[in-house]
Design a protein around this motif. Sequence first.
Motif, PDB file in Angstrom:
ATOM      1  N   ILE A  26     -23.442 -24.411  19.048  1.00 16.09           N
ATOM      2  CA  ILE A  26     -24.493 -23.928  18.136  1.00 16.09           C
ATOM      3  C   ILE A  26     -23.947 -22.734  17.360  1.00 16.09           C
ATOM      4  O   ILE A  26     -24.035 -22.664  16.139  1.00 16.09           O
ATOM      5  N   LYS A  27     -23.354 -21.798  18.079  1.00 17.84           N
ATOM      6  CA  LYS A  27     -22.798 -20.599  17.439  1.00 17.84           C
ATOM      7  C   LYS A  27     -21.628 -20.962  16.523  1.00 17.84           C
ATOM      8  O   LYS A  27     -21.528 -20.450  15.401  1.00 17.84           O
ATOM      9  N   LEU A  28     -20.758 -21.854  16.979  1.00 20.86           N
ATOM     10  CA  LEU A  28     -19.611 -22.266  16.181  1.00 20.86           C
ATOM     11  C   LEU A  28     -20.049 -22.894  14.856  1.00 20.86           C
ATOM     12  O   LEU A  28     -19.519 -22.553  13.786  1.00 20.86           O
ATOM     13  N   ALA A  29     -21.021 -23.792  14.900  1.00 16.90           N
ATOM     14  CA  ALA A  29     -21.521 -24.438  13.683  1.00 16.90           C
ATOM     15  C   ALA A  29     -22.184 -23.430  12.757  1.00 16.90           C
ATOM     16  O   ALA A  29     -21.989 -23.472  11.533  1.00 16.90           O
ATOM     17  N   ARG A  30     -22.951 -22.514  13.322  1.00 16.18           N
ATOM     18  CA  ARG A  30     -23.641 -21.501  12.517  1.00 16.18           C
ATOM     19  C   ARG A  30     -22.630 -20.625  11.784  1.00 16.18           C
ATOM     20  O   ARG A  30     -22.729 -20.400  10.571  1.00 16.18           O
ATOM     21  N   ILE A  31     -21.637 -20.153  12.500  1.00 14.65           N
ATOM     22  CA  ILE A  31     -20.639 -19.254  11.899  1.00 14.65           C
ATOM     23  C   ILE A  31     -19.769 -20.006  10.892  1.00 14.65           C
ATOM     24  O   ILE A  31     -19.463 -19.479   9.819  1.00 14.65           O
ATOM     25  N   ALA A  73     -33.770 -30.201  16.537  1.00 17.63           N
ATOM     26  CA  ALA A  73     -34.063 -29.319  15.403  1.00 17.63           C
ATOM     27  C   ALA A  73     -32.844 -28.474  15.030  1.00 17.63           C
ATOM     28  O   ALA A  73     -32.549 -28.277  13.845  1.00 17.63           O
ATOM     29  N   LEU A  74     -32.118 -27.990  16.035  1.00 15.48           N
ATOM     30  CA  LEU A  74     -30.918 -27.197  15.769  1.00 15.48           C
ATOM     31  C   LEU A  74     -29.829 -28.046  15.127  1.00 15.48           C
ATOM     32  O   LEU A  74     -29.143 -27.595  14.201  1.00 15.48           O
ATOM     33  N   ALA A  75     -29.644 -29.266  15.604  1.00 13.96           N
ATOM     34  CA  ALA A  75     -28.640 -30.161  15.011  1.00 13.96           C
ATOM     35  C   ALA A  75     -28.962 -30.408  13.540  1.00 13.96           C
ATOM     36  O   ALA A  75     -28.065 -30.344  12.684  1.00 13.96           O
ATOM     37  N   ASP A  76     -30.214 -30.668  13.242  1.00 14.45           N
ATOM     38  CA  ASP A  76     -30.619 -30.886  11.847  1.00 14.45           C
ATOM     39  C   ASP A  76     -30.407 -29.626  11.008  1.00 14.45           C
ATOM     40  O   ASP A  76     -29.903 -29.694   9.892  1.00 14.45           O
ATOM     41  N   ALA A  77     -30.778 -28.478  11.547  1.00 20.89           N
ATOM     42  CA  ALA A  77     -30.651 -27.214  10.819  1.00 20.89           C
ATOM     43  C   ALA A  77     -29.189 -26.858  10.545  1.00 20.89           C
ATOM     44  O   ALA A  77     -28.876 -26.233   9.534  1.00 20.89           O
ATOM     45  N   LEU A  78     -28.309 -27.275  11.441  1.00 19.53           N
ATOM     46  CA  LEU A  78     -26.890 -26.936  11.314  1.00 19.53           C
ATOM     47  C   LEU A  78     -26.058 -28.071  10.715  1.00 19.53           C
ATOM     48  O   LEU A  78     -24.844 -27.952  10.607  1.00 19.53           O
ATOM     49  N   TYR A  79     -26.709 -29.180  10.353  1.00 18.59           N
ATOM     50  CA  TYR A  79     -26.038 -30.335   9.747  1.00 18.59           C
ATOM     51  C   TYR A  79     -24.939 -30.908  10.645  1.00 18.59           C
ATOM     52  O   TYR A  79     -23.849 -31.261  10.185  1.00 18.59           O
ATOM     53  N   VAL A  80     -25.223 -30.982  11.925  1.00 14.78           N
ATOM     54  CA  VAL A  80     -24.301 -31.603  12.883  1.00 14.78           C
ATOM     55  C   VAL A  80     -25.104 -32.573  13.739  1.00 14.78           C
ATOM     56  O   VAL A  80     -26.330 -32.586  13.692  1.00 14.78           O
ATOM     57  N   SER A  81     -24.415 -33.368  14.529  1.00 14.86           N
ATOM     58  CA  SER A  81     -25.122 -34.311  15.401  1.00 14.86           C
ATOM     59  C   SER A  81     -25.427 -33.667  16.753  1.00 14.86           C
ATOM     60  O   SER A  81     -24.767 -32.703  17.168  1.00 14.86           O
ATOM     61  N   VAL A  82     -26.405 -34.223  17.426  1.00 11.49           N
ATOM     62  CA  VAL A  82     -26.723 -33.777  18.780  1.00 11.49           C
ATOM     63  C   VAL A  82     -25.517 -34.016  19.682  1.00 11.49           C
ATOM     64  O   VAL A  82     -25.176 -33.165  20.507  1.00 11.49           O
ATOM     65  N   ASP A  83     -24.854 -35.155  19.501  1.00  7.65           N
ATOM     66  CA  ASP A  83     -23.655 -35.436  20.301  1.00  7.65           C
ATOM     67  C   ASP A  83     -22.595 -34.353  20.108  1.00  7.65           C
ATOM     68  O   ASP A  83     -21.948 -33.937  21.058  1.00  7.65           O
ATOM     69  N   TRP A  84     -22.411 -33.904  18.866  1.00  8.50           N
ATOM     70  CA  TRP A  84     -21.413 -32.866  18.612  1.00  8.50           C
ATOM     71  C   TRP A  84     -21.810 -31.574  19.329  1.00  8.50           C
ATOM     72  O   TRP A  84     -20.969 -30.917  19.943  1.00  8.50           O
ATOM     73  N   LEU A  85     -23.083 -31.205  19.253  1.00  9.99           N
ATOM     74  CA  LEU A  85     -23.535 -29.977  19.928  1.00  9.99           C
ATOM     75  C   LEU A  85     -23.305 -30.063  21.439  1.00  9.99           C
ATOM     76  O   LEU A  85     -23.024 -29.066  22.081  1.00  9.99           O
TER      77      LEU A  85
END
Length: 90
Positions: A26-31, A73-85
Amino acid sequence: MHSRIHWKIRGGFGMKRINNLAGKRIKLARIAQGMRRQEVLERVHASGVEMHPTCLCNMERQTRQVLDFELVALADALYVSVDWLLGRDS
């Protein structure tokens, strides 16, 4: 009955207790996208999920569990998949 699952990983001075698998990603995608936590929260709120800033911070630090609907919701907000998270996708 409520049960909590905790993982323990070996760290520098012993064991570190973690409460989720997604926090680091989550942090990696956000940054990587140059987003502040507030921006992520605004996107999460827009999807109808209420989340306090402290919750997101604790998720990233892996000290709070992430609920399934929060993960989506976090996956959608960060434009990544749940699997990736969850670390299931590279």
